[in-house]
Design a protein around this motif. Structure first.
Motif, PDB file in Angstrom:
ATOM      1  N   GLU A  54      46.969  85.564  29.311  1.00  0.00           N
ATOM      2  CA  GLU A  54      47.650  84.431  28.683  1.00  0.00           C
ATOM      3  C   GLU A  54      49.077  84.803  28.293  1.00  0.00           C
ATOM      4  OE1 GLU A  54      46.881  81.264  25.024  1.00  0.00           O
ATOM      5  OE2 GLU A  54      46.082  83.299  24.892  1.00  0.00           O
ATOM      6  N   VAL A  55      49.246  85.990  27.707  1.00  0.00           N
ATOM      7  CA  VAL A  55      50.583  86.459  27.306  1.00  0.00           C
ATOM      8  C   VAL A  55      51.465  86.640  28.532  1.00  0.00           C
ATOM      9  CG1 VAL A  55      51.862  88.378  26.278  1.00  0.00           C
ATOM     10  CG2 VAL A  55      49.742  87.567  25.208  1.00  0.00           C
ATOM     11  N   ALA A  56      50.936  87.325  29.564  1.00  0.00           N
ATOM     12  CA  ALA A  56      51.724  87.614  30.760  1.00  0.00           C
ATOM     13  C   ALA A  56      52.094  86.341  31.515  1.00  0.00           C
ATOM     14  CB  ALA A  56      50.955  88.568  31.671  1.00  0.00           C
ATOM     15  N   LYS A  90      39.761  82.329  26.623  1.00  0.00           N
ATOM     16  CA  LYS A  90      39.911  83.553  25.829  1.00  0.00           C
ATOM     17  C   LYS A  90      39.075  83.459  24.553  1.00  0.00           C
ATOM     18  CE  LYS A  90      43.290  83.693  23.052  1.00  0.00           C
ATOM     19  NZ  LYS A  90      44.655  83.698  22.462  1.00  0.00           N
ATOM     20  N   ALA A 103      43.731  79.597  27.008  1.00  0.00           N
ATOM     21  CA  ALA A 103      43.493  79.946  25.605  1.00  0.00           C
ATOM     22  C   ALA A 103      42.057  79.627  25.202  1.00  0.00           C
ATOM     23  CB  ALA A 103      44.472  79.188  24.709  1.00  0.00           C
ATOM     24  N   VAL A 134      46.653  94.364  23.620  1.00  0.00           N
ATOM     25  CA  VAL A 134      46.759  93.219  24.517  1.00  0.00           C
ATOM     26  C   VAL A 134      48.190  93.086  25.026  1.00  0.00           C
ATOM     27  CG1 VAL A 134      46.742  90.691  24.558  1.00  0.00           C
ATOM     28  CG2 VAL A 134      44.789  91.940  23.614  1.00  0.00           C
ATOM     29  N   GLU A 135      49.160  93.281  24.157  1.00  0.00           N
ATOM     30  CA  GLU A 135      50.573  93.191  24.564  1.00  0.00           C
ATOM     31  C   GLU A 135      50.913  94.240  25.617  1.00  0.00           C
ATOM     32  OE1 GLU A 135      53.236  91.291  23.756  1.00  0.00           O
ATOM     33  OE2 GLU A 135      52.070  89.883  22.537  1.00  0.00           O
ATOM     34  N   ALA A 161      43.147  87.522  27.132  1.00  0.00           N
ATOM     35  CA  ALA A 161      44.232  87.433  26.143  1.00  0.00           C
ATOM     36  C   ALA A 161      45.536  87.960  26.723  1.00  0.00           C
ATOM     37  CB  ALA A 161      43.845  88.224  24.891  1.00  0.00           C
ATOM     38  N   ALA A 162      45.464  89.097  27.438  1.00  0.00           N
ATOM     39  CA  ALA A 162      46.667  89.668  28.041  1.00  0.00           C
ATOM     40  C   ALA A 162      47.196  88.773  29.157  1.00  0.00           C
ATOM     41  CB  ALA A 162      46.357  91.062  28.584  1.00  0.00           C
ATOM     42  N   ALA A 175      49.404  93.231  28.939  1.00  0.00           N
ATOM     43  CA  ALA A 175      50.220  92.173  29.535  1.00  0.00           C
ATOM     44  C   ALA A 175      51.481  92.759  30.162  1.00  0.00           C
ATOM     45  CB  ALA A 175      50.589  91.135  28.479  1.00  0.00           C
ATOM     46  N   ALA A 198      52.469  83.365  30.289  1.00  0.00           N
ATOM     47  CA  ALA A 198      53.486  82.658  29.510  1.00  0.00           C
ATOM     48  C   ALA A 198      54.866  83.264  29.728  1.00  0.00           C
ATOM     49  CB  ALA A 198      53.129  82.686  28.031  1.00  0.00           C
ATOM     50  N   ARG A 199      54.908  84.537  30.143  1.00  0.00           N
ATOM     51  CA  ARG A 199      56.170  85.229  30.411  1.00  0.00           C
ATOM     52  C   ARG A 199      56.533  85.209  31.894  1.00  0.00           C
ATOM     53  NH1 ARG A 199      55.216  90.635  26.634  1.00  0.00           N
ATOM     54  NH2 ARG A 199      55.123  89.523  24.613  1.00  0.00           N
TER      55      ARG A 199
END
Length: 301
Positions: A142-144, A20, A17, A107-108, A139-140, A111, A146-147
């Motif tokens: 980080e989202v990916a 980013k 984070a 970004v979503e 940013a993407a 990801a 986390a998933r």
């Protein structure tokens, strides 16, 4: 034990984070590549790459045309980004790099592409020409992550990077895959519009190798960490292969994996720059291989 991608560890301590946030701040006076245009992309200005704040993707999917150590059985999970920070007159993907064909995505969505490639069985996430879009990519990621994304990250770039950007990628990228095009600054300026090209590339390669070292393979023979250098051999010796391979062997590592590519064909504006108007001969390619071996390189990807 399966290899754990570098960014997974960085995510856990909040470092991803932080990277980013730092990357987005650099957009106000962009220096994400060696051009250092200083364009205020947060206010809608653009530089050489013509990228704004958002990210544009030309295509994505499992790719089997990459190096064997990246492809394996499941393919390399490539995401092809639109645009480029270089303006090579012979670009073989000029519709994407220069005409900027592609679709702007969130970004979503980016990801989601990464996670989809992992679900399809790809061995890595291969970011092709990523440098102009470094902030939304982080940013993407980080989202990916986390998933549950955990595949090694391949940074497939033109090599004309800034040390500021590479600092942001330290501990994020697992495999650097720069395409080193020219062995002197003058040719880089003439054929790619890149001032001080070879000087910038030498700094980039040095930092990339410092971060990830020589290439490491897992028990399947798939790359998980390290440096792979690509070098497209051009007709007429325009690429300065001697200078490139000697630098890699002496200043980086003689154990560097290098892919000497022989698939050159005249494309884009090449007809206006002889001898780029013709293809590469078998003799020219064999000479480049011999030059690399004589320099001390022995891992050919």
């Amino acid at each position: 034990m399966p290899y754990q991608a570098s960014y997974v560890r960085l995510l856990k301590d909040g470092g991803l984070a932080e990277r980013k946030a730092k990357a987005y701040r650099r957009l106000s006076c962009c220096d994400l590549c060696a051009h250092a245009c200083q364009a205020d992309r947060l206010r809608g200005r653009t530089g050489i790459c013509r990228a704004g704040q958002s990210v544009t993707v030309a295509d994505y999917g499992p790719h089997f045309g990459e190096e064997d150590v990246l492809v394996g059985q499941g393919g390399s999970g490539t995401i092809f980004f639109t645009g480029c920070n270089l303006q090579c007159v012979f670009c073989q993907n000029w519709e994407i790099s220069q005409l900027r064909e592609g679709e702007t995505v969130s970004v979503e969505t980016l990801a989601g592409m990464m996670l989809e490639l992992e679900e399809k069985g790809c061995h890595n996430i291969n970011l092709v020409t990523p440098t102009p879009y470094l902030p939304p990519i982080l940013a993407a990621l980080e989202v990916a992550a986390a998933r549950g994304l955990s595949l090694p990250l391949v940074y497939n770039c033109g090599g004309y990077e800034s040390l500021a950007a590479l600092e942001l990628l330290d501990g994020v990228v697992d495999i650097y895959l720069p395409d080193v095009k020219f062995g002197d600054d003058a040719t880089g300026l003439k054929l790619a519009g890149a001032p001080d090209y070879f000087a910038a590339v030498k700094s980039s390669l040095t930092e990339m190798h410092r971060q990830v070292g020589d290439l490491q393979l897992d028990e399947r023979g798939i790359a998980c960490r390290g440096l792979i250098v690509r070098h497209l051999v051009l007709p007429g010796g325009l690429t300065g292969t001697v200078e490139i391979v000697r630098f890699i062997a002496a200043a980086i590592s003689p154990d560097t994996y290098i892919n000497l590519m022989n698939q050159y064909y005249p494309a884009y504006r090449a007809k206006d720059y002889p001898p780029l108007h013709r293809g590469l001969s078998a003799r020219e390619y064999q000479a480049a291989l011999q030059i690399a071996r004589e320099a001390g390189l022995h891992h050919f990807a």
